[in-house]
Enzyme design. Structure first.
Site, PDB file in Angstrom:
ATOM      1  N   SER A   1       7.116  25.088  41.225  1.00 24.02           N
ATOM      2  CA  SER A   1       8.089  26.168  41.053  1.00 24.02           C
ATOM      3  C   SER A   1       9.230  25.985  42.040  1.00 24.02           C
ATOM      4  CB  SER A   1       7.435  27.526  41.296  1.00 24.02           C
ATOM      5  OG  SER A   1       8.425  28.536  41.368  1.00 24.02           O
TER       6      SER A   1
ATOM      7  N   TYR B   1       2.250  33.208  46.236  1.00 27.20           N
ATOM      8  CA  TYR B   1       2.629  32.344  45.101  1.00 27.20           C
ATOM      9  C   TYR B   1       3.481  31.179  45.604  1.00 27.20           C
ATOM     10  CZ  TYR B   1       4.772  30.922  40.648  1.00 27.20           C
ATOM     11  OH  TYR B   1       5.210  30.210  39.558  1.00 27.20           O
TER      12      TYR B   1
HETATM   13  N1  LIG Z   1       7.887  31.239  33.719  1.00 26.10           N
HETATM   14  C1  LIG Z   1       8.508  30.948  34.849  1.00 26.10           C
HETATM   15  O1  LIG Z   1       9.568  31.496  35.173  1.00 26.10           O
HETATM   16  C2  LIG Z   1       7.939  29.895  35.763  1.00 26.10           C
HETATM   17  C3  LIG Z   1       8.757  29.432  36.794  1.00 26.10           C
HETATM   18  C4  LIG Z   1       8.264  28.465  37.668  1.00 26.10           C
HETATM   19  C5  LIG Z   1       6.986  27.977  37.492  1.00 26.10           C
HETATM   20  N2  LIG Z   1       6.196  28.456  36.486  1.00 26.10           N
HETATM   21  C6  LIG Z   1       4.859  27.894  36.366  1.00 26.10           C
HETATM   22  O2  LIG Z   1       4.699  27.338  35.084  1.00 26.10           O
HETATM   23  C7  LIG Z   1       3.326  27.391  34.701  1.00 26.10           C
HETATM   24  C8  LIG Z   1       3.205  28.078  33.334  1.00 26.10           C
HETATM   25  O3  LIG Z   1       3.788  29.363  33.434  1.00 26.10           O
HETATM   26  P1  LIG Z   1       4.172  30.260  32.156  1.00 26.10           P
HETATM   27  O4  LIG Z   1       5.360  31.047  32.534  1.00 26.10           O
HETATM   28  O5  LIG Z   1       4.178  29.426  30.931  1.00 26.10           O
HETATM   29  O6  LIG Z   1       2.900  31.245  32.150  1.00 26.10           O
HETATM   30  P2  LIG Z   1       2.247  32.120  30.989  1.00 26.10           P
HETATM   31  O7  LIG Z   1       3.273  32.467  29.969  1.00 26.10           O
HETATM   32  O8  LIG Z   1       1.559  33.218  31.714  1.00 26.10           O
HETATM   33  O9  LIG Z   1       1.168  31.127  30.329  1.00 26.10           O
HETATM   34  C9  LIG Z   1       0.125  30.699  31.132  1.00 26.10           C
HETATM   35  C10 LIG Z   1      -0.718  29.672  30.421  1.00 26.10           C
HETATM   36  O10 LIG Z   1      -1.739  29.238  31.343  1.00 26.10           O
HETATM   37  C11 LIG Z   1      -3.013  29.577  30.840  1.00 26.10           C
HETATM   38  N3  LIG Z   1      -3.864  30.037  31.920  1.00 26.10           N
HETATM   39  C12 LIG Z   1      -3.682  31.107  32.738  1.00 26.10           C
HETATM   40  N4  LIG Z   1      -4.710  31.219  33.599  1.00 26.10           N
HETATM   41  C13 LIG Z   1      -5.552  30.193  33.297  1.00 26.10           C
HETATM   42  C14 LIG Z   1      -6.795  29.776  33.821  1.00 26.10           C
HETATM   43  N5  LIG Z   1      -7.396  30.439  34.812  1.00 26.10           N
HETATM   44  N6  LIG Z   1      -7.378  28.677  33.284  1.00 26.10           N
HETATM   45  C15 LIG Z   1      -6.796  28.010  32.249  1.00 26.10           C
HETATM   46  N7  LIG Z   1      -5.631  28.364  31.705  1.00 26.10           N
HETATM   47  C16 LIG Z   1      -5.019  29.447  32.232  1.00 26.10           C
HETATM   48  C17 LIG Z   1      -2.793  30.656  29.801  1.00 26.10           C
HETATM   49  O11 LIG Z   1      -3.865  30.601  28.880  1.00 26.10           O
HETATM   50  P3  LIG Z   1      -4.310  31.889  27.974  1.00 26.10           P
HETATM   51  O12 LIG Z   1      -3.275  32.001  26.891  1.00 26.10           O
HETATM   52  O13 LIG Z   1      -5.635  31.544  27.427  1.00 26.10           O
HETATM   53  O14 LIG Z   1      -4.310  33.078  28.881  1.00 26.10           O
HETATM   54  C18 LIG Z   1      -1.433  30.229  29.218  1.00 26.10           C
HETATM   55  O15 LIG Z   1      -1.592  29.192  28.278  1.00 26.10           O
HETATM   56  C19 LIG Z   1       2.602  28.119  35.830  1.00 26.10           C
HETATM   57  O16 LIG Z   1       2.030  27.172  36.702  1.00 26.10           O
HETATM   58  C20 LIG Z   1       3.719  28.877  36.532  1.00 26.10           C
HETATM   59  O17 LIG Z   1       3.426  29.135  37.885  1.00 26.10           O
HETATM   60  C21 LIG Z   1       6.641  29.408  35.612  1.00 26.10           C
END
Ligand SMILES: NC(=O)c1ccc[n+]([C@@H]2O[C@H](COP(=O)([O-])OP(=O)(O)OC[C@H]3O[C@@H](n4cnc5c(N)ncnc54)[C@H](OP(=O)(O)O)[C@@H]3O)[C@@H](O)[C@H]2O)c1
Length: 247
Positions: free
Chosen positions: A142, A156
């Site tokens: 991130s 985080y």
């Molecule tokens: N969105 C942002 O602005 C942003 C920015 C920087 C970094 N990130 C990073 O990008 C990554 C993905 O984020 P996102 O925004 O796509 O999140 P999201 O929309 O919340 O999706 C999370 C995904 O991870 C899975 N997941 C959550 N907890 C899990 C666990 N304990 N074991 C296995 N799978 C799990 C979820 O599966 P289920 O559907 O089964 O719950 C879902 O497929 C993360 O590492 C986050 O920190 C996001």
């Protein structure tokens, strides 16, 4: 289309929604067979499997909680057994717990570290037992590893900074084996974790140089490049994709 990942096998953690789902589809569209993990969204996982199979590659959805190290290792082994091996690992699954220092619980601290940090190490350790020269490990870190412009995000941010040390160190272990390891560090990306509309989103947008949220497909494009044959000289790097949020 030039299928740059034909005959490659990829595992993406957290591939049922958001950034992970876009990565699954993008790597499959480049010709890779893909496995991905999920925990709470079996219907979404099934939809992704159908969409990927329609591209003519293999798809495998694995129920595995990244908080449990044994399930993470089992997901890697399942991928190897069913797809034949593993060439690309994308450590994407992550959680965001926000809270002020006075109230932040040790349970939230431990869960954040189990999923955002320990699972990345565990999956990487299990995957490199099978990876050959040309292997690729890509973590979704991130922009908050380097800049956390609001209160309550310290744990985080620390979890994502930890990934920087990990890839820098592991690049030295894995470089001589022809395996690269990098962090992709997104800024605000429109997903369930970080919706692009609402009061909080408007505050964030003011800090983004391009004045908008990024899309999951923009992140998936960078991951596809790092997974491909042209990125062999990039390793131990922390690559920002944040619209200038940290500029
Ligand atoms: N969105 C942002 O602005 C942003 C920015 C920087 C970094 N990130 C990073 O990008 C990554 C993905 O984020 P996102 O925004 O796509 O999140 P999201 O929309 O919340 O999706 C999370 C995904 O991870 C899975 N997941 C959550 N907890 C899990 C666990 N304990 N074991 C296995 N799978 C799990 C979820 O599966 P289920 O559907 O089964 O719950 C879902 O497929 C993360 O590492 C986050 O920190 C996001």
């Amino acid at each position: 289309m030039n299928h740059i990942l034909k005959n490659k096998r990829a595992l993406i953690t957290g591939g049922s929604r958001g950034i992970g789902a876009a990565i699954v589809k993008r790597l499959a569209s480049e010709g890779a067979d893909v496995a991905f993990t999920y925990t709470s969204s079996p219907d979404r996982a099934n939809e992704i499997v159908q969409a990927v199979q329609a591209l003519g590659v293999q798809a495998l959805a694995i129920h595995a909680d990244s908080a449990d190290a044994r399930e993470v290792v089992a997901a890697v082994e399942d991928t190897v057994n069913k797809l034949g091996s593993i060439d690309i690992l994308v450590n994407n699954a992550g959680v965001l717990a926000i809270g002020p220092i006075d109230d932040f619980t040790l349970a939230d601290f431990d869960r954040t570290f189990a999923i955002n940090v320990r699972a990345v190490f565990v999956a990487t350790q299990a995957a490199v037992k099978h990876m050959k020269e040309g292997g690729r490990i890509i973590n979704i870190g991130s922009t908050n590893a380097e800049r956390m412009p609001f209160a309550g995000g310290g744990v985080y941010a620390m979890s994502k900074s930890a990934l920087q040390g990990l890839v820098q160190g592991l690049s030295r272990d894995l470089g001589p084996r022809g395996i690269t390891i990098n962090n992709v560090q997104p800024g605000p990306i429109a997903t369930d974790m970080n919706p692009s509309e609402g009061e909080f989103a408007e505050i964030l947008k003011k800090q983004i140089a391009v004045a908008r949220y990024g899309t999951v497909d923009e992140v998936a494009g960078l991951v596809a490049y790092l997974a491909g044959p042209e990125s062999g000289y990039i390793t131990g790097a922390n690559l920002m994709i944040d619209g200038g949020f940290s500029a």
